[in-house]
Motif scaffolding. Structure first.
Motif, short mmCIF file in Angstrom:
data_model
loop_
_atom_site.label_atom_id
_atom_site.label_comp_id
_atom_site.label_asym_id
_atom_site.label_seq_id
_atom_site.Cartn_x
_atom_site.Cartn_y
_atom_site.Cartn_z
N ASP A 162 0.84 -1.21 0.00
CA ASP A 162 0.00 0.00 0.00
C ASP A 162 0.88 1.25 0.00
O ASP A 162 0.66 2.18 -0.79
CB ASP A 162 -0.90 0.01 1.24
N LYS A 163 1.86 1.27 0.88
CA LYS A 163 2.73 2.43 1.01
C LYS A 163 3.57 2.63 -0.25
O LYS A 163 3.73 3.76 -0.73
CB LYS A 163 3.64 2.24 2.23
N THR A 164 4.09 1.54 -0.79
CA THR A 164 4.95 1.65 -1.96
C THR A 164 4.17 2.04 -3.21
O THR A 164 4.62 2.85 -4.02
CB THR A 164 5.69 0.31 -2.20
N ILE A 165 2.97 1.46 -3.39
CA ILE A 165 2.13 1.83 -4.53
C ILE A 165 1.71 3.31 -4.43
O ILE A 165 1.65 4.01 -5.45
CB ILE A 165 0.90 0.91 -4.61
N ALA A 166 1.45 3.78 -3.22
CA ALA A 166 1.14 5.20 -3.04
C ALA A 166 2.32 6.05 -3.47
O ALA A 166 2.15 7.14 -4.06
CB ALA A 166 0.79 5.48 -1.58
N GLY A 167 3.55 5.56 -3.22
CA GLY A 167 4.74 6.27 -3.66
C GLY A 167 4.82 6.36 -5.18
O GLY A 167 5.23 7.39 -5.73
N VAL A 168 4.43 5.30 -5.86
CA VAL A 168 4.39 5.31 -7.33
C VAL A 168 3.37 6.35 -7.81
O VAL A 168 3.66 7.17 -8.69
CB VAL A 168 4.00 3.92 -7.88
N ALA A 169 2.18 6.30 -7.23
CA ALA A 169 1.11 7.22 -7.64
C ALA A 169 1.49 8.67 -7.35
O ALA A 169 1.22 9.58 -8.16
CB ALA A 169 -0.19 6.85 -6.92
N ASP A 170 2.11 8.92 -6.20
CA ASP A 170 2.52 10.29 -5.84
C ASP A 170 3.55 10.82 -6.84
O ASP A 170 3.47 11.98 -7.27
CB ASP A 170 3.11 10.31 -4.43
N ALA A 171 4.52 9.98 -7.19
CA ALA A 171 5.57 10.42 -8.11
C ALA A 171 4.98 10.78 -9.47
O ALA A 171 5.35 11.80 -10.07
CB ALA A 171 6.62 9.32 -8.27
N ILE A 172 4.07 9.96 -9.96
CA ILE A 172 3.44 10.24 -11.26
C ILE A 172 2.53 11.46 -11.15
O ILE A 172 2.50 12.32 -12.04
CB ILE A 172 2.64 9.01 -11.74
N GLY A 173 1.80 11.56 -10.05
CA GLY A 173 0.87 12.67 -9.86
C GLY A 173 1.53 14.03 -9.80
O GLY A 173 0.94 15.04 -10.20
N ARG A 174 2.78 14.09 -9.33
CA ARG A 174 3.48 15.37 -9.27
C ARG A 174 3.82 15.91 -10.66
O ARG A 174 4.02 17.11 -10.82
CB ARG A 174 4.76 15.23 -8.44
N GLY A 175 3.90 15.02 -11.64
CA GLY A 175 4.25 15.47 -12.99
C GLY A 175 3.14 15.26 -14.00
O GLY A 175 3.32 15.56 -15.18
N GLY A 176 2.02 14.73 -13.56
CA GLY A 176 0.93 14.45 -14.49
C GLY A 176 -0.30 14.01 -13.74
O GLY A 176 -0.49 14.36 -12.57
N GLN A 177 -1.13 13.22 -14.39
CA GLN A 177 -2.37 12.74 -13.77
C GLN A 177 -2.10 11.54 -12.90
O GLN A 177 -1.45 10.57 -13.32
CB GLN A 177 -3.39 12.38 -14.85
N ARG A 178 -2.59 11.56 -11.68
CA ARG A 178 -2.40 10.45 -10.76
C ARG A 178 -3.06 9.18 -11.33
O ARG A 178 -4.23 9.21 -11.74
CB ARG A 178 -3.02 10.79 -9.40
N PRO A 179 -2.32 8.07 -11.39
CA PRO A 179 -2.84 6.87 -12.07
C PRO A 179 -3.88 6.12 -11.25
O PRO A 179 -3.58 5.55 -10.21
CB PRO A 179 -1.57 6.03 -12.26
N LYS A 180 -5.10 6.09 -11.74
CA LYS A 180 -6.15 5.35 -11.05
C LYS A 180 -6.05 3.85 -11.31
O LYS A 180 -6.57 3.04 -10.54
CB LYS A 180 -7.52 5.86 -11.50
N GLU A 181 -5.34 3.47 -12.39
CA GLU A 181 -5.29 2.06 -12.78
C GLU A 181 -4.52 1.19 -11.79
O GLU A 181 -4.61 -0.04 -11.83
CB GLU A 181 -4.69 1.90 -14.18
N ILE A 182 -3.75 1.83 -10.88
CA ILE A 182 -3.00 1.01 -9.91
C ILE A 182 -3.63 1.03 -8.51
O ILE A 182 -3.08 0.44 -7.58
CB ILE A 182 -1.52 1.45 -9.83
N GLU A 183 -4.76 1.69 -8.39
CA GLU A 183 -5.46 1.68 -7.10
C GLU A 183 -6.01 0.28 -6.82
O GLU A 183 -6.49 -0.41 -7.71
CB GLU A 183 -6.61 2.70 -7.11
N GLY A 184 -5.94 -0.15 -5.59
CA GLY A 184 -6.50 -1.43 -5.21
C GLY A 184 -5.67 -2.64 -5.60
O GLY A 184 -6.18 -3.76 -5.63
N LEU A 185 -4.39 -2.42 -5.90
CA LEU A 185 -3.54 -3.54 -6.33
C LEU A 185 -2.60 -4.04 -5.22
O LEU A 185 -1.71 -4.84 -5.48
CB LEU A 185 -2.69 -3.13 -7.54
N ALA A 186 -2.82 -3.61 -3.98
CA ALA A 186 -1.90 -3.98 -2.91
C ALA A 186 -2.12 -5.39 -2.38
O ALA A 186 -1.17 -6.06 -1.95
CB ALA A 186 -2.00 -2.97 -1.77
N ALA A 187 -3.36 -5.86 -2.38
CA ALA A 187 -3.67 -7.16 -1.76
C ALA A 187 -3.16 -8.31 -2.60
O ALA A 187 -3.29 -8.32 -3.83
CB ALA A 187 -5.17 -7.29 -1.55
N CYS A 188 -2.57 -9.30 -1.94
CA CYS A 188 -2.05 -10.50 -2.60
C CYS A 188 -2.80 -11.73 -2.08
O CYS A 188 -3.46 -11.68 -1.04
CB CYS A 188 -0.55 -10.66 -2.33
#
Length: 459
Positions: free
Chosen positions: A109-135
């Motif tokens: 959860d924390k690491t995926i949020a880091g991916v989304a934050d990094a992309i969001g600072r330079g463009g649109q925050r990626p919704k396609e990776i939301e909810g992908l933390a559970a294994c």
């Protein structure tokens, strides 16, 4: 590359020098279901668990240039987290599946949020990776090869020992090639077909260039692959390579081709301790046994059955196959397995058992279409494409030279072998994959294109 990166690169090459001292585009691949095996079925009850997590990187569609270093680092961290959880699971150190998966979800959860934050600072925050933390957990047949013997010699940690004992391959991962019917079909050639070829002769990694990095998927990250790679061509490729360092490097190719060609090593699961038994990518990641050197490595660029090809851009990155196909599914699995004398029969999800006198063959047929502008893409797939069943590229894509990498290995009939893999992928044959970075000079690439389009066979 930074001075620190150069220093780490030289150190990595020195260490791995000590260690080393020791797909079908337009064709067909057989997917063999059930428990077809080399001899007998896996014994009832010999099962193991592995961890299945959504592939975050594969879902990314766009990453701003300034966000790429942070995104790549976080995607590599996700692989580290799954690998560590897999080792705990195999070693019996987890406090139950629910606790293990819960702890892993928190980290992801924390690491995926880091991916989304990094992309969001330079463009649109990626919704396609939301909810992908559970294994989740997946059951598979456990291994019963020589890996346990290697682990029992005390050369590896407890987690790696347990993973080596349980981590595959299983007997059901093998099938006799003689039981497979011919399945290769090629598109008919049209009048405008490009019928020539261009071959780079780059050796069999005689100089011992190995490392567990993946500069395409995890640039700047040591052990980004969690398995050992075999290299030919460019002499200096590692995680810290840049376009500049690749262009300045020497090569093992006789025609001056500086391109990088690499693939996971193949090992005999013979119970013997290889010199990387304590190293990342080797024993630390449950990759054990004797590393096999190919008898032959063939690198050939071919044409299109329906059109002329255009030059691929320098520094284009292409991956064929999926290193996580066992948990992702076979949609992107593309490497194929066969035997010399039987190459009209190709396997995707089984290792071949070859008759006496026949060698194991690995073939990587790379994508032969590109979008005409990009050397890479966010998920390292969408800038290139395979032809359809008629040999045509998708709309908006251009035909380019198709790289076909073919490797042969001498393996005794019935001997257990396996491709190196991420720990949770259990060394399944469908996880095999090939990687390529085009570093040909423009002049050499133009020569290749002209040979292919003019029907010549050049080297």
């Amino acid at each position: 590359m930074s001075k620190k990166g150069h220093k780490r690169s030289r150190l990595s090459n020195k260490v791995l020098g000590v260690i080393s001292a020791l797909v079908l585009g337009g064709g067909g691949v057989a997917v063999v279901a059930g428990n077809a095996s080399a001899g007998q079925d896996d014994k009832a009850g010999q099962m193991t668990s592995t961890i299945v997590c959504p592939d975050v990187g594969d879902k990314l569609t766009a990453v701003p240039e300034q966000a790429k270093p942070e995104v790549d680092a976080n995607l590599a961290k996700l692989d580290d987290q799954v690998a560590e959880a897999s080792k705990q699971l195999a070693a019996g150190k987890a406090k139950g599946d629910a606790a293990l998966l819960g702890d892993l979800k928190q980290k992801r959860d924390k690491t995926i949020a880091g991916v989304a934050d990094a992309i969001g600072r330079g463009g649109q925050r990626p919704k396609e990776i939301e909810g992908l933390a559970a294994c989740t957990m997946k059951q598979a047949a456990a291994a019963d090869d020589g890996a346990a013997a290697a682990a029992s010699k005390g050369e590896q940690g407890a987690a790696a020992q347990a993973a080596a004992q349980k981590g595959g391959p299983a007997k059901s991962d093998f099938v006799s090639i003689t039981k497979i019917k011919p399945n290769v079909k090629n598109p008919a050639q049209a009048g405008n077909a490009s019928k020539g070829s261009f071959t780079s002769q780059c050796g069999r990694n005689e100089n011992g260039h190995f490392n567990p990095d993946n500069v395409i998927v995890a640039p700047g990250v040591s052990n980004g692959a969690h398995h050992m790679h075999d290299y030919v061509g460019n002499l200096t490729t590692d995680a810290f390579s840049t376009n500049g360092s690749l262009a300045a490097s020497g090569t093992t190719c006789g025609n001056g081709d500086q391109s990088t060609y690499y693939w996971p090593v193949l090992r005999l699961r013979d119970g013997k301790v290889e010199k990387d038994a304590k190293a990342p990518g080797g024993g630390q990641d449950a990759n054990v046994g004797t590393i096999l050197k190919p008898k032959q490595v063939s690198l050939t660029f071919k044409g299109s059955p329906v059109d002329k090809v255009t030059a691929m851009p320098r520094f284009m990155r292409v991956i064929t196959g999926d290193a996580k196909a066992f948990t992702n599914g076979n949609a992107n699995a593309n490497a194929s397995w066969s035997c010399t004398g039987f190459e009209n029969r190709q396997l995707k999800d089984k290792y071949p058992v070859c008759p006496k006198g026949s060698d194991v063959v690995r073939t990587f047929n790379f994508q032969s279409c590109f979008d005409g502008k990009n050397v890479d893409s966010a998920n390292h797939r969408t800038h290139v494409a395979f032809v359809d069943k008629n040999g045509r590229c998708p709309k908006g894509f251009k035909a380019m030279p198709q790289l076909v990498m073919r490797l042969t290995y001498g393996v005794a009939p019935g001997a257990r072998f396996a491709v190196d893999s991420f720990p949770e992928q259990l060394h399944k044959p469908a996880t095999d994959h090939g990687d390529f970075i085009n570093v040909m000079s423009n002049g050499l690439m133009n020569k290749a294109v002209n040979c292919i389009n003019n029907g010549q066979n050049c080297r």
